[in-house]
Design an enzyme around this catalytic site. Structure first.
Site, PDB file in Angstrom:
ATOM      1  N   HIS A  22       0.836  -1.199   0.000  1.00 42.35           N
ATOM      2  CA  HIS A  22       0.000   0.000   0.000  1.00 42.35           C
ATOM      3  C   HIS A  22       0.874   1.254   0.000  1.00 42.35           C
ATOM      4  O   HIS A  22       0.586   2.229  -0.703  1.00 42.35           O
ATOM      5  CB  HIS A  22      -0.896   0.051   1.247  1.00 42.35           C
ATOM      6  CG  HIS A  22      -1.885  -1.078   1.363  1.00 42.35           C
ATOM      7  ND1 HIS A  22      -2.012  -1.837   2.497  1.00 42.35           N
ATOM      8  CD2 HIS A  22      -2.801  -1.545   0.480  1.00 42.35           C
ATOM      9  CE1 HIS A  22      -2.966  -2.733   2.309  1.00 42.35           C
ATOM     10  NE2 HIS A  22      -3.458  -2.585   1.097  1.00 42.35           N
ATOM     11  N   LYS A  46     -18.015  -7.469   8.166  1.00 41.66           N
ATOM     12  CA  LYS A  46     -16.785  -8.261   8.129  1.00 41.66           C
ATOM     13  C   LYS A  46     -15.943  -7.985   9.369  1.00 41.66           C
ATOM     14  O   LYS A  46     -15.697  -6.824   9.713  1.00 41.66           O
ATOM     15  CB  LYS A  46     -15.992  -7.898   6.865  1.00 41.66           C
ATOM     16  CG  LYS A  46     -15.084  -9.011   6.401  1.00 41.66           C
ATOM     17  CD  LYS A  46     -14.514  -8.705   5.038  1.00 41.66           C
ATOM     18  CE  LYS A  46     -13.100  -9.241   4.950  1.00 41.66           C
ATOM     19  NZ  LYS A  46     -12.356  -8.636   3.844  1.00 41.66           N
ATOM     20  N   ARG A  94      -1.419  -6.332  -8.353  1.00 43.98           N
ATOM     21  CA  ARG A  94      -0.229  -7.139  -8.055  1.00 43.98           C
ATOM     22  C   ARG A  94       0.058  -8.146  -9.156  1.00 43.98           C
ATOM     23  O   ARG A  94       1.132  -8.195  -9.708  1.00 43.98           O
ATOM     24  CB  ARG A  94      -0.416  -7.895  -6.733  1.00 43.98           C
ATOM     25  CG  ARG A  94      -0.198  -7.038  -5.527  1.00 43.98           C
ATOM     26  CD  ARG A  94      -0.633  -7.757  -4.293  1.00 43.98           C
ATOM     27  NE  ARG A  94      -2.048  -8.097  -4.384  1.00 43.98           N
ATOM     28  CZ  ARG A  94      -2.857  -8.250  -3.367  1.00 43.98           C
ATOM     29  NH1 ARG A  94      -2.400  -8.153  -2.149  1.00 43.98           N
ATOM     30  NH2 ARG A  94      -4.123  -8.537  -3.532  1.00 43.98           N
ATOM     31  N   SER A 132      -2.608  -7.947   2.799  1.00 48.22           N
ATOM     32  CA  SER A 132      -2.966  -7.793   4.214  1.00 48.22           C
ATOM     33  C   SER A 132      -3.370  -9.148   4.790  1.00 48.22           C
ATOM     34  O   SER A 132      -3.050  -9.472   5.936  1.00 48.22           O
ATOM     35  CB  SER A 132      -4.131  -6.813   4.364  1.00 48.22           C
ATOM     36  OG  SER A 132      -3.753  -5.529   3.936  1.00 48.22           O
TER      37      SER A 132
END
Ligand code: PNS
Length: 167
Positions: A22, A46, A94, A132
């Site tokens: 990030h 969540k 990515r 993450s």
């Protein structure tokens, strides 16, 4: 472009927690935009590892730059971008595996708001494998994530998982 125009983009994400991947996107985003709003998703459905406040603080501490504004949002991203009057979002890509989801997200957002635009940046070669989710898993199982996250996040992970994280 008008001389007075300030190019702003929103960089949305869960940031649970902030990673060096990030950070690389924020750093490089600042070479393209004058102002970045890093927007942390507050998703009550969540269970996150870190609270929205903690996630915001990680970003603020890692980026004490006046051009970086840290905010949180709930609900649809297009509603948030409309409220902010900013229709450009920044996302990191990515690998090929990210592409399908990001492609869906970008197109759904544009369907919901025709003004909505997504700009993608490739993550750096040092962080293409960092997520993450993996950071949370590795840290919780005692692996060393020191090189994957900024020092403030590393310290918070050590507090959460004492005697782990290579410490
Ligand atoms: O860091 P993440 O988890 O990959 O970020 C995903 C995020 C926050 C950009 C995405 O889940 C999102 O925008 N959520 C808000 C709800 C929403 O707008 N959903 C519809 C998107 S098509």
């Amino acid at each position: 472009m008008l001389a007075s125009h300030v190019a702003t983009a929103i960089y949305p994400g869960s940031f649970d927690p902030l990673t060096n991947g990030h950070l690389s996107i924020i750093h490089r985003g600042l070479t393209m935009f004058d102002h970045l709003i890093v927007a942390v998703l507050n998703n009550p459905r969540k269970q996150a590892m870190f609270t929205v406040e903690e996630r915001k603080q990680f970003i603020r501490d890692a980026f004490p730059d006046a051009r970086v504004e840290v905010d949180a949002f709930q609900g649809l991203l297009v509603h948030y971008t409309r409220r902010k009057g900013v229709h450009l979002i920044l996302r990191g890509l990515r690998a090929v595996s990210d592409f399908e989801y990001e492609f869906q997200l970008a197109n759904m957002n544009r369907k919901l708001d025709p003004d909505f635009e997504t700009v993608f940046m490739m993550t750096g070669q040092d962080s293409f494998y960092i997520s993450s989710q993996l950071v949370r898993e590795v840290a919780s199982l005692g692996g060393d994530v020191a090189e994957l996250v900024p020092p403030n996040v590393f310290r918070a992970l050590r507090v959460k998982f004492p005697n782990k994280n290579g410490g």
